[in-house]
Design an enzyme around this catalytic site. Structure first.
Site, PDB file in Angstrom:
ATOM      1  CE  LYS A  10       0.986   1.371   4.379  1.00 38.31           C
ATOM      2  NZ  LYS A  10       1.599   2.681   4.725  1.00 38.31           N
ATOM      3  CB  ALA A  96       9.627  -0.350   2.312  1.00 33.21           C
ATOM      4  N   GLY A  99       3.766  -1.566   4.190  1.00 35.78           N
ATOM      5  CA  GLY A  99       2.798  -2.436   4.846  1.00 35.78           C
ATOM      6  C   GLY A  99       2.920  -3.909   4.530  1.00 35.78           C
ATOM      7  N   GLY A 100       4.095  -4.370   4.116  1.00 34.93           N
ATOM      8  CA  GLY A 100       4.236  -5.764   3.708  1.00 34.93           C
ATOM      9  C   GLY A 100       3.887  -6.764   4.787  1.00 34.93           C
ATOM     10  CG  ASP A 135      -0.915  -0.168   8.113  1.00 33.12           C
ATOM     11  OD1 ASP A 135      -1.735   0.742   8.344  1.00 33.12           O
ATOM     12  OD2 ASP A 135       0.269   0.045   7.794  1.00 33.12           O
TER      13      ASP A 135
END
Length: 299
Positions: A10, A96, A99-100, A135
């Site tokens: 995202k 990063a 939202g991984g 998230d």
């Protein structure tokens, strides 16, 4: 007896930090958009236990991992348990601001809920996701949404274009807790309203604002340099996403974004980058129709 899902990342088209709450979290107003960068999570049943493998050396493979915690939380909440072997392959960069980890956890929750003999109703699954992180709740559906509260109150948004974007991540991560903790809050109320974007969705520049960007740039000034580079190379707008350090530039066309990306090796050779688009439809659980084998677990 195996299924693969492909959770997407995202970006935050804007991120307003409104106030600090008594519980130590922050009230936000942020428009979250899925983007077409994906991890892969292979999920396989086994006789007992929980095993997690990952191809990224910096990702923990035990209870510190959000996917692991999502599995355990679901089993506790549902009262149903099976053995799982999980293999996570990272396409979304770690640390990063994309939202991984939350996307991976949400994908597993969706699969487990589809498999359970007595699935949790949507509101209960959402509440469970909130306990893992704001998230995570967004990624259960993975569609454009205005997030308020701590980011867990979600209002789906229609009418947002699929923006061509070029993402550039410097070769380091930014701790989200540090970014929020360093912020001097002055906003109080939201300035950006969703109608401002939807009134002119092809001209989003006036809505691109991230309250965390200024404090993060003081410690990591090359984030501002990358942002300026994207704008000078024709991006209609650019912004740091989340707590950083990834910066995205929105372009009028994918071809333009790709042409600019060809200049990255010379200008930003140590950075990760990708050209993709935002996604404007639900992305809850890729290949969910392929989980027929779970009927064995359902009995």
């Amino acid at each position: 007896m195996k299924v693969s899902v492909n959770p997407c990342a995202k970006i935050n088209l804007w991120l307003e930090v409104l106030r600090k709450r008594p519980d130590g979290y922050h009230d936000l107003s942020t428009l979250m958009l899925p983007v077409g960068i994906r991890d892969r999570l292979d999920i396989e049943t086994c006789s007992q236990g929980l095993e997690l493998r990952c191809d990224h050396p910096e990702v923990p493979k035990d209870e510190r991992n959000l996917v692991w915690r999502a599995a355990e939380a679901f089993f506790r909440r549902s009262g149903w348990r099976i053995g799982l072997r999980l293999h996570l392959m990272k396409g979304i960069p770690v640390g990063a601001g994309l939202g991984g980890g939350s996307a991976d956890a949400a994908a597993l929750l969706n699969v487990l809920n589809a498999a359970a003999p007595e699935p949790l109703p949507p509101e209960a699954l959402h509440a469970l996701a909130r306990t893992l992180g704001a998230d995570v709740a967004f990624f259960l559906q993975g569609r454009p949404a205005l997030a308020t509260g701590v980011g867990d109150r979600l209002q789906p948004v229609s009418g947002v274009p699929q923006y061509p974007v070029l993402l550039i991540k410097p070769p380091y991560g930014v701790p989200a807790a540090w970014a929020y903790g360093s912020l001097k809050l002055t906003r109080g109320e939201s300035r950006i309203k969703i109608h401002m974007l939807l009134a002119s969705p092809l001209n989003p520049a006036s809505c691109l604002e991230n309250d965390l960007e200024e404090v993060v740039v003081k410690a990591y000034p090359d984030i501002a340099v990358i942002k300026g580079w994207l704008l000078r190379n024709g991006a209609v707008g650019a912004l740091m996403t989340g707590s950083g350090p990834t910066v995205f530039g929105i372009f009028e066309t994918v071809d333009h974004a790709r042409a600019v990306a060809e200049r990255i090796p010379a200008a930003w050779g140590r950075c990760w980058w990708v050209v993709t688009t935002t996604l404007n439809g639900p992305q809850p659980c890729q290949d969910v129709d392929r989980i027929a084998f779970w009927g064995v677990a359902k009995g």
